[in-house]
Design an enzyme around this catalytic site. Sequence first.
Site, PDB file in Angstrom:
ATOM      1  N   THR A 148      -2.865 -11.314  -4.929  1.00  0.00           N
ATOM      2  CA  THR A 148      -3.549 -11.986  -3.835  1.00  0.00           C
ATOM      3  C   THR A 148      -4.783 -11.177  -3.456  1.00  0.00           C
ATOM      4  O   THR A 148      -4.802  -9.954  -3.570  1.00  0.00           O
ATOM      5  CB  THR A 148      -2.635 -12.151  -2.607  1.00  0.00           C
ATOM      6  OG1 THR A 148      -2.286 -10.866  -2.091  1.00  0.00           O
ATOM      7  CG2 THR A 148      -1.365 -12.907  -2.962  1.00  0.00           C
TER       8      THR A 148
ATOM      9  N   GLY B  51       3.083  -6.491  -2.889  1.00  0.00           N
ATOM     10  CA  GLY B  51       3.666  -6.123  -1.607  1.00  0.00           C
ATOM     11  C   GLY B  51       5.056  -5.533  -1.751  1.00  0.00           C
ATOM     12  O   GLY B  51       5.397  -4.926  -2.768  1.00  0.00           O
TER      13      GLY B  51
ATOM     14  N   LYS C 153       0.544  -7.597 -13.603  1.00  0.00           N
ATOM     15  CA  LYS C 153       0.821  -7.931 -12.205  1.00  0.00           C
ATOM     16  C   LYS C 153       0.898  -9.451 -12.120  1.00  0.00           C
ATOM     17  O   LYS C 153      -0.134 -10.130 -12.111  1.00  0.00           O
ATOM     18  CB  LYS C 153      -0.245  -7.392 -11.261  1.00  0.00           C
ATOM     19  CG  LYS C 153       0.127  -7.618  -9.800  1.00  0.00           C
ATOM     20  CD  LYS C 153      -0.640  -6.735  -8.841  1.00  0.00           C
ATOM     21  CE  LYS C 153      -0.070  -6.889  -7.435  1.00  0.00           C
ATOM     22  NZ  LYS C 153      -0.769  -6.051  -6.448  1.00  0.00           N
TER      23      LYS C 153
ATOM     24  N   ASP D  24       0.804  -1.234   0.000  1.00  0.00           N
ATOM     25  CA  ASP D  24       0.000   0.000   0.000  1.00  0.00           C
ATOM     26  C   ASP D  24       0.836   1.283   0.000  1.00  0.00           C
ATOM     27  O   ASP D  24       0.438   2.289   0.598  1.00  0.00           O
ATOM     28  CB  ASP D  24      -0.972   0.021   1.194  1.00  0.00           C
ATOM     29  CG  ASP D  24      -2.034  -1.060   1.086  1.00  0.00           C
ATOM     30  OD1 ASP D  24      -2.374  -1.439  -0.051  1.00  0.00           O
ATOM     31  OD2 ASP D  24      -2.515  -1.525   2.135  1.00  0.00           O
ATOM     32  N   VAL D  25       1.979   1.264  -0.656  1.00  0.00           N
ATOM     33  CA  VAL D  25       2.756   2.504  -0.787  1.00  0.00           C
ATOM     34  C   VAL D  25       2.389   3.272  -2.055  1.00  0.00           C
ATOM     35  O   VAL D  25       2.861   4.394  -2.257  1.00  0.00           O
ATOM     36  CB  VAL D  25       4.284   2.244  -0.773  1.00  0.00           C
ATOM     37  CG1 VAL D  25       4.722   1.675   0.561  1.00  0.00           C
ATOM     38  CG2 VAL D  25       4.698   1.337  -1.925  1.00  0.00           C
TER      39      VAL D  25
ATOM     40  N   THR E 211       0.238   0.644  -7.473  1.00  0.00           N
ATOM     41  CA  THR E 211      -0.817   0.621  -8.492  1.00  0.00           C
ATOM     42  C   THR E 211      -1.154   2.027  -8.969  1.00  0.00           C
ATOM     43  O   THR E 211      -1.378   2.251 -10.167  1.00  0.00           O
ATOM     44  CB  THR E 211      -2.078  -0.074  -7.944  1.00  0.00           C
ATOM     45  OG1 THR E 211      -1.749  -1.398  -7.514  1.00  0.00           O
ATOM     46  CG2 THR E 211      -3.170  -0.150  -9.012  1.00  0.00           C
TER      47      THR E 211
ATOM     48  N   ASP F 236      -6.403  -4.447  -8.287  1.00  0.00           N
ATOM     49  CA  ASP F 236      -5.343  -3.616  -8.870  1.00  0.00           C
ATOM     50  C   ASP F 236      -5.542  -3.438 -10.372  1.00  0.00           C
ATOM     51  O   ASP F 236      -5.426  -2.321 -10.891  1.00  0.00           O
ATOM     52  CB  ASP F 236      -3.963  -4.215  -8.576  1.00  0.00           C
ATOM     53  CG  ASP F 236      -3.616  -4.143  -7.098  1.00  0.00           C
ATOM     54  OD1 ASP F 236      -4.172  -3.273  -6.403  1.00  0.00           O
ATOM     55  OD2 ASP F 236      -2.805  -4.955  -6.635  1.00  0.00           O
TER      56      ASP F 236
END
Length: 221
Positions: free
Chosen positions: A39, A106, A35, A11-12, A15, A44
């Site tokens: 998961t 991730g 991608k 979550d930085v 996307t 995304d």
Amino acid sequence: MAVFIGGTGTDVGKTFFSSLILGKYGESLGLKYFKPVQTGDDSDRITLMRLTGLHESYVLKNYYSLAFAGSPHYSSELEGTEIDTDELSRHLYSIRDEKIIIEGAGGLLVPLNRRMLTLEVIRQAEIPLILVAPTSLGAINQTLLSIEAIQNRNIDLKGIYFLGIPDKTTEDNIRTITEWSGVISLGSFFLNSNERISCECFQEECIPKFDLDESIKNILV
């Protein structure tokens, strides 16, 4: 050439950053989004298409789609399977000369199975990397650790792109990270909040502000 979009963690904004690239250059440069490992839900790919307005032909199917939203190694185990990292590395190597933006799952040191980390697959595939980093408190440690891991594996790091909601530490964080690492900043994009961005706002306000000096474009062409 293909470029891998990696992040200092989950979550930085990988996307969102990929969406900026595809939204600005997808049609003109003929880029695709990929991608390999997803998961949880397929959000995304859907998010990128929603923001950019691009047809699904610009978005390649996931190599692995795993139902549980967790680390890929664990998500695959819950489904009684394992990610074949040798096969994945070979596939990524085979497309390294194509115009594809490849987004990781991730952070860079996330295990894909019990033997292989994401960074090792990137190294084997010989694909250059752009690191997406946060800008707020804690960014220095996260980013420098990620850069050290990248450099220890002799991966071609093209630069850092800073993304997030700014605070009082942001300006110094960016300066400190670039000074200590010696890695160039490819730019930054600041958001006002974590609220969902509409496709209209993204296309009319975000894309025109992105990559004004064409640092990203110069990597892609």
